[in-house]
Design a protein around this motif. Sequence first.
Motif, PDB file in Angstrom:
ATOM      1  N   ALA A  45      10.214  -4.381  -5.693  1.00  0.00           N
ATOM      2  CA  ALA A  45      10.167  -5.761  -5.225  1.00  0.00           C
ATOM      3  C   ALA A  45       9.574  -6.689  -6.287  1.00  0.00           C
ATOM      4  CB  ALA A  45       9.351  -5.854  -3.932  1.00  0.00           C
ATOM      5  N   ARG A  46       8.506  -6.264  -6.937  1.00  0.00           N
ATOM      6  CA  ARG A  46       7.885  -7.099  -7.972  1.00  0.00           C
ATOM      7  C   ARG A  46       8.866  -7.377  -9.108  1.00  0.00           C
ATOM      8  NH1 ARG A  46       2.364  -7.882  -8.164  1.00  0.00           N
ATOM      9  NH2 ARG A  46       1.156  -6.876  -6.511  1.00  0.00           N
ATOM     10  N   TYR A  47       9.561  -6.355  -9.551  1.00  0.00           N
ATOM     11  CA  TYR A  47      10.539  -6.559 -10.622  1.00  0.00           C
ATOM     12  C   TYR A  47      11.610  -7.556 -10.196  1.00  0.00           C
ATOM     13  CZ  TYR A  47      14.776  -5.838 -13.310  1.00  0.00           C
ATOM     14  OH  TYR A  47      15.923  -6.059 -14.043  1.00  0.00           O
ATOM     15  N   ASN A  48      12.132  -7.397  -9.004  1.00  0.00           N
ATOM     16  CA  ASN A  48      13.197  -8.300  -8.560  1.00  0.00           C
ATOM     17  C   ASN A  48      12.713  -9.736  -8.398  1.00  0.00           C
ATOM     18  OD1 ASN A  48      16.006  -7.112  -7.926  1.00  0.00           O
ATOM     19  ND2 ASN A  48      14.581  -5.493  -7.322  1.00  0.00           N
ATOM     20  N   ARG A  49      11.463  -9.912  -8.007  1.00  0.00           N
ATOM     21  CA  ARG A  49      10.909 -11.276  -7.989  1.00  0.00           C
ATOM     22  C   ARG A  49      10.818 -11.822  -9.408  1.00  0.00           C
ATOM     23  NH1 ARG A  49       6.763  -8.759  -4.580  1.00  0.00           N
ATOM     24  NH2 ARG A  49       7.333  -9.021  -2.377  1.00  0.00           N
ATOM     25  N   MET A  50      10.414 -10.981 -10.356  1.00  0.00           N
ATOM     26  CA  MET A  50      10.230 -11.417 -11.739  1.00  0.00           C
ATOM     27  C   MET A  50      11.540 -11.884 -12.371  1.00  0.00           C
ATOM     28  SD  MET A  50       7.529  -8.543 -13.144  1.00  0.00           S
ATOM     29  CE  MET A  50       7.341  -9.220 -14.795  1.00  0.00           C
ATOM     30  N   ASN A  98      -3.104  -3.614  -4.275  1.00  0.00           N
ATOM     31  CA  ASN A  98      -2.313  -4.785  -4.672  1.00  0.00           C
ATOM     32  C   ASN A  98      -0.838  -4.589  -4.314  1.00  0.00           C
ATOM     33  OD1 ASN A  98      -1.810  -7.313  -5.669  1.00  0.00           O
ATOM     34  ND2 ASN A  98      -2.505  -6.892  -7.756  1.00  0.00           N
ATOM     35  N   ILE A  99      -0.593  -4.103  -3.106  1.00  0.00           N
ATOM     36  CA  ILE A  99       0.766  -4.016  -2.571  1.00  0.00           C
ATOM     37  C   ILE A  99       1.111  -5.392  -2.011  1.00  0.00           C
ATOM     38  CG2 ILE A  99       2.298  -2.889  -0.929  1.00  0.00           C
ATOM     39  CD1 ILE A  99       1.314  -0.951  -3.042  1.00  0.00           C
ATOM     40  N   GLN A 100       2.188  -5.980  -2.508  1.00  0.00           N
ATOM     41  CA  GLN A 100       2.481  -7.399  -2.272  1.00  0.00           C
ATOM     42  C   GLN A 100       3.522  -7.563  -1.158  1.00  0.00           C
ATOM     43  OE1 GLN A 100       4.299  -9.722  -5.571  1.00  0.00           O
ATOM     44  NE2 GLN A 100       2.403 -10.876  -5.546  1.00  0.00           N
ATOM     45  N   TRP A 101       3.053  -7.572   0.069  1.00  0.00           N
ATOM     46  CA  TRP A 101       3.951  -7.743   1.214  1.00  0.00           C
ATOM     47  C   TRP A 101       4.331  -9.199   1.414  1.00  0.00           C
ATOM     48  CZ3 TRP A 101       5.681  -3.293   2.965  1.00  0.00           C
ATOM     49  CH2 TRP A 101       4.864  -2.166   2.897  1.00  0.00           C
ATOM     50  N   ASP A 102       5.534  -9.415   1.905  1.00  0.00           N
ATOM     51  CA  ASP A 102       5.888 -10.734   2.439  1.00  0.00           C
ATOM     52  C   ASP A 102       5.576 -10.787   3.924  1.00  0.00           C
ATOM     53  OD1 ASP A 102       7.335 -12.282   0.169  1.00  0.00           O
ATOM     54  OD2 ASP A 102       8.103 -10.244   0.047  1.00  0.00           O
ATOM     55  N   ASN A 103       5.671  -9.624   4.576  1.00  0.00           N
ATOM     56  CA  ASN A 103       5.204  -9.538   5.957  1.00  0.00           C
ATOM     57  C   ASN A 103       4.880  -8.091   6.287  1.00  0.00           C
ATOM     58  OD1 ASN A 103       4.499 -10.357   8.550  1.00  0.00           O
ATOM     59  ND2 ASN A 103       6.580 -10.099   9.353  1.00  0.00           N
ATOM     60  N   TYR A 104       3.616  -7.837   6.574  1.00  0.00           N
ATOM     61  CA  TYR A 104       3.190  -6.541   7.085  1.00  0.00           C
ATOM     62  C   TYR A 104       2.628  -6.784   8.474  1.00  0.00           C
ATOM     63  CZ  TYR A 104       1.305  -1.881   7.561  1.00  0.00           C
ATOM     64  OH  TYR A 104       1.050  -0.603   8.018  1.00  0.00           O
ATOM     65  N   THR A 105       3.292  -6.252   9.487  1.00  0.00           N
ATOM     66  CA  THR A 105       2.984  -6.609  10.866  1.00  0.00           C
ATOM     67  C   THR A 105       2.744  -5.341  11.680  1.00  0.00           C
ATOM     68  OG1 THR A 105       3.878  -7.814  12.783  1.00  0.00           O
ATOM     69  CG2 THR A 105       5.489  -6.781  11.324  1.00  0.00           C
ATOM     70  N   THR A 106       3.036  -5.373  12.969  1.00  0.00           N
ATOM     71  CA  THR A 106       2.952  -4.183  13.820  1.00  0.00           C
ATOM     72  C   THR A 106       4.127  -4.216  14.805  1.00  0.00           C
ATOM     73  OG1 THR A 106       1.731  -5.032  15.743  1.00  0.00           O
ATOM     74  CG2 THR A 106       0.428  -4.435  13.789  1.00  0.00           C
ATOM     75  N   PRO A 506       5.190  -4.720 -12.904  1.00  0.00           N
ATOM     76  CA  PRO A 506       5.529  -4.137 -11.599  1.00  0.00           C
ATOM     77  C   PRO A 506       4.723  -2.895 -11.260  1.00  0.00           C
ATOM     78  CG  PRO A 506       7.522  -4.659 -12.852  1.00  0.00           C
ATOM     79  CD  PRO A 506       6.360  -4.794 -13.792  1.00  0.00           C
ATOM     80  N   PHE A 507       4.285  -2.171 -12.282  1.00  0.00           N
ATOM     81  CA  PHE A 507       3.562  -0.920 -12.081  1.00  0.00           C
ATOM     82  C   PHE A 507       2.056  -1.138 -11.984  1.00  0.00           C
ATOM     83  CE2 PHE A 507       7.454  -0.130 -14.410  1.00  0.00           C
ATOM     84  CZ  PHE A 507       8.027   0.921 -13.724  1.00  0.00           C
ATOM     85  N   MET A 508       1.521  -1.983 -12.860  1.00  0.00           N
ATOM     86  CA  MET A 508       0.068  -2.215 -12.934  1.00  0.00           C
ATOM     87  C   MET A 508      -0.185  -3.719 -12.994  1.00  0.00           C
ATOM     88  SD  MET A 508      -1.106   0.759 -15.649  1.00  0.00           S
ATOM     89  CE  MET A 508      -0.021   0.198 -16.972  1.00  0.00           C
ATOM     90  N   PRO A 509      -0.050  -4.407 -11.866  1.00  0.00           N
ATOM     91  CA  PRO A 509      -0.095  -5.875 -11.883  1.00  0.00           C
ATOM     92  C   PRO A 509      -1.422  -6.477 -12.311  1.00  0.00           C
ATOM     93  CG  PRO A 509      -0.054  -5.031  -9.633  1.00  0.00           C
ATOM     94  CD  PRO A 509       0.220  -3.872 -10.522  1.00  0.00           C
TER      95      PRO A 509
END
Length: 549
Positions: A45-50, A98-106, A506-509
């Motif tokens: 996900a980080r790479y694709n955002r970049m 540093n896991i970058q969620w757009d939405n982490y819910t339940t 992406p690996f070590m932000p």
Amino acid sequence: MNDPKKGYSYCMSKNILVSVAWPYASGSRHLGHIGGAYLPADIFARYNRMIGNNVIMVSGSDVHGTPITVRADDEGVEPIEIVNRYHAEFLSYWEKLNIQWDNYTTTMTDNHKEVTQEMFLKIKENGFIEKNKSIQAFDPKENKFLPDRYVEGECPKCNYLEARGDQCDSCGITLDPEELINPKSKINGNPAEFKETEHYFLKLSALNDKLADWLNTKKGWRPHVINFSKSFVDEGLQDRAITRDLDWGIEIPDNELGDGKKIYVWFEAVIGYLSASKEWAINNGTPEAWKDFWLDKNAESYYFVGKDNVPFHAIIWPAMLFAYGDLNLPTNVPANQYILIKGEKASASRGVGKTLNDYLDEWNPDSLRYSLASILPEQNDSEISEDEMIRRNNEELVAAWGNLVQRVFSQYINNFDDLDTTFEYEKIDEDLLEGAKNCFITTGEMIEKVELKSSLQNVMAYVNSINAYLNETEPWKVIKKDKKRASAILHCAITSIDACATMFTPFMPTTSKIVSDAIQKENQNSWGINEIKKGAPLKNIGHLFKKFD
């Protein structure tokens, strides 16, 4: 993807949904979970955002799984107490790693309940859900029906002795409790009996041909995923109950079965990818934005799971999407194999392997991310030991990458007043920078194919080429007799280090940002070589990583 030579996107941006397995809020996680699904998804996900793609990464805590009620029974508490404890623990993991969620819910939200019930009703309306009678495990001593995970026995396929009533962790086959050899109740260990009960069934048999045709169109999937899925479907899908005799779960809409039954978790949890996307859109004030990822036929969706989840994400969830209609099917299910501790699958429920908190207390999060990414079990089970993780940290992060940054920065800072900005590059310098451009291209291509371990190795190979370049050019010697030449070498090395920091992001932000922020630039390419300001000071950042003794 971006053109690393020019620093801009040469294709239209895509909408990319990154869906990540929902962990049961029933116990602490371990390295196998992180390496199996969450870290790979975050890297991708980080790479694709970049590179400029529109990305949402969604998941959440599965609160209705029977492992939760099993633990609640063991502890003598209500399931909600277990859920609240471990959901909060999971949130702390994501922050520390540093896991970058757009939405982490339940799966406990009103939104998820509504989306699940709407999907149930539409699939039923479309003719793919029907009532039927089946036998279900029953505990005569407790006088109640047993959810599948309350039943254990011997797997009829591989003879694993601790297979569950829904799936065998050893061979990955999905099961019904009555298929187990010598099934027993987890509550008291007594032999399980079987009684007839009525439930709603998903008519998988009616979707068999559609799934087979769809799977035959998939190219580039990991062999163990596509081969398992095709074989499973070729054997002929059986209709499967999607409700159970339970007190804990989502209510059945327009229930014709009577009290004491709920939608079963395996049907409901995968709907979380859709409900979490809708929740994300609502939370961002754009309630229709989820459609860009689910209805746009050019959008792509990737499901990051462990191999034990392949049947649910490569077969059953696509079947549900076919039955519902209109929604996008998975582009890829890059399921990882198992991370093994001394040859045995890491497992929170069975106490195999340290918990994640044990490692987070001892390790720099980026070091942990790197060590895991370097052994991701993408094609085969990977055995991990703390000794091997320490070796990678000490030899690759500390000695190769960290030491490279430290010695070049020190040379530059210590000789700053003697630097000559009128230098010109020689061929050896230009070759090193050409290597960076090529590394951006090949690393990006590997990440896009979800070959994450290879992409990380590719960047580290470029780090080693920078070290080799410095050993050949020896700027610490050259500075004493030719300041202009030494300035060129150091500028070239810093440009290459900055490129590595970008590719490592992406690996070590966290540590990559420290390196990047210390270097002043004329421009800022998100995925490509930057032009470093000549004659600008560097920030002294010290050591990036600690060495383990």
